[in-house]
Design an enzyme around this catalytic site. Sequence first.
Site, short mmCIF file in Angstrom:
data_model
loop_
_atom_site.label_atom_id
_atom_site.label_comp_id
_atom_site.label_asym_id
_atom_site.label_seq_id
_atom_site.Cartn_x
_atom_site.Cartn_y
_atom_site.Cartn_z
CG LEU A 15 -1.97 -1.16 1.17
CD1 LEU A 15 -2.74 -1.22 2.48
CD2 LEU A 15 -2.94 -1.04 0.00
CB VAL A 17 2.58 6.40 -3.92
CG1 VAL A 17 1.84 7.30 -4.90
CG2 VAL A 17 3.24 7.25 -2.84
N GLY A 19 0.02 1.32 -4.82
CA GLY A 19 -0.88 0.28 -4.32
C GLY A 19 -2.12 0.85 -3.67
CB ALA A 87 10.88 -4.63 -10.03
CG ASN A 114 8.03 0.23 -13.76
OD1 ASN A 114 7.25 -0.06 -14.66
ND2 ASN A 114 8.23 1.47 -13.38
CB SER A 139 1.90 4.16 -17.62
OG SER A 139 2.48 5.45 -17.78
N GLY A 140 1.08 6.17 -15.30
CA GLY A 140 0.26 7.34 -14.98
C GLY A 140 0.55 7.91 -13.62
CE LYS A 211 4.83 2.13 -17.08
NZ LYS A 211 5.75 2.19 -16.07
CG HIS A 214 4.96 4.19 -21.63
ND1 HIS A 214 5.52 4.70 -20.46
CD2 HIS A 214 3.85 4.93 -21.87
CE1 HIS A 214 4.77 5.70 -20.03
NE2 HIS A 214 3.75 5.86 -20.86
CG ASN A 215 8.60 3.63 -18.27
OD1 ASN A 215 7.43 3.71 -18.63
ND2 ASN A 215 8.93 3.43 -17.02
CD GLU A 218 7.87 8.44 -18.42
OE1 GLU A 218 8.50 8.63 -17.36
OE2 GLU A 218 6.94 7.61 -18.50
CE LYS A 289 12.34 5.25 -8.51
NZ LYS A 289 10.89 5.39 -8.53
NE ARG A 316 15.86 10.73 -17.47
CZ ARG A 316 14.72 10.33 -16.94
NH1 ARG A 316 14.73 9.63 -15.82
NH2 ARG A 316 13.57 10.62 -17.52
#
Length: 509
Positions: A15, A17, A19, A87, A114, A139-140, A211, A214-215, A218, A289, A316
């Site tokens: 639980l 952020v 979850g 993960a 992830n 994602s989001g 995903k 996607h990252n 991003e 990450k 980065r």
Amino acid sequence: MTHHTNLSNIGVIGLGVMGKNLALNIADNGYHVAVFDLDTAKVNAALEQEHQERKAGLAPRMQACNNLSEMLDKLVSPKVIVLSVPAGSIVDGICNTLIESGINSEDIVIDTGNSLWTDTVEREAHYQGKFKFFSSAVSGGEVGARFGPSLMPSGDESAWQYVAPIWNAIAAKVDSKTGLPIERFEPGNPVTEGEPCTTYIGPAGSGHYVKMVHNGIEYADMQLICEAYQLLHDGIGLSTYDIGDIFKRWNQGSLNSYLMGISAEVLQQKDPLTDKPLVEMILDKAGQKGTGLWTAVSSLQIGCPAPTIAEAVYARAISTQKSLRVSLSNTLMGPQKATLTEAEKTDFINALEDALYCAKVCCYAQGFQLMAMEAKEQNWTLNFAEIAKIWRAGCIIRATFLQSITQAYVENPQLANLLMAESFSSALAAKQLNWRKTVAASVMQGIPAPCIASAVAYYDSYRCETLPANLLQGQRDFFGAHTFERTDKPAGEKYHLDWSAKVRTLVKM
């Protein structure tokens, strides 16, 4: 999925952020949720928030469990358990505890972290017969998890059939005609209309792979916007607030996206401590990450060119070398800065808008080609129109631009590269001069724009019928007898020139 007295429809383990917000989202959509976390403070916070947000007269939709065997007792069968944990080994730790607690072969465990996609493939095989290990990338961020994320599920198809109603309910929604997000950030009043931003991606690991890409996109998208910011700030001397205004304007056009919108907002934020623009008080060291890195590594392993994504990862990395940059900034010479007239500044701003659009097309082209090549390698059948569709809302790279990508794949599902789609090739043809002017200006001004520049090189490489790899093969044959094919002979025939002999003879291998 019916609700039995005191039994929950689904369990959520972890639980943090993500979850907690997923659990509240599921509860909002009429499902009863059993929750567990080793940290009881997190469990209490989730129950308290559910209590505060619940409409008067409704029974509680969330119940706490003290351990995993209690959770299994509180779920209807087949039991569905969502893991929202970091993960790695912790995922296997929980899976093994669930096996010890009596989970059975029909029950479904969904990893929403992830995870590296290859780990997901191995896990599905490893837990077969014990339970159905299923995965769904999310994602989001925090708000997406709470009010509608983009969800990329993959694994056992029968497991998907069972959890699909929940996933369709909690996913972000878009207007099917415009492709624009339908958003409502009200607890207890979820969006039920529109197309859900989730679809079954394919076999084990494919959802996490999609995903991951996607990252990677991003990373590139964020870096492109950052390069535009630096070109406007250091190149033509605009204030942070003025750049925020420009980004706001761009966000009304073809560059409309979540990232462009939040960038404008970040640039216009005052620092509560100094009253200066907040962004000027933030240290220029970027964290990561790992998912962007995994995308770049995957592209190198499979031999799929994704230079703009890789450059974003390198950007980065170089940002973290702050002390070295500080010392070299005093010793390395750069060019004389040019002074521009107001008219020239306006021209540059317009050129940069086009450059950003063109580079963005290339970075999406790289991501989609990478997914296509890996899918071929793994025997996955990926539906790229559907993937573009589920990224239109809920996820970090959501943009109106994805509507055009969806359209391109609807018209030609076998598209080898997005640059082949007429809508994109004609747009790039029209905007390319401004793109090139931007790259030339960045080089002449001594302002790094690695992603915008790499995207031009990518575009030009694909425009080249003949690349200098012929010389490269000559070099390789010279020092290592690596052989080469000939332009005037059938494909696959290998030749070697005996470079050390007095009379150099050609040998067919």
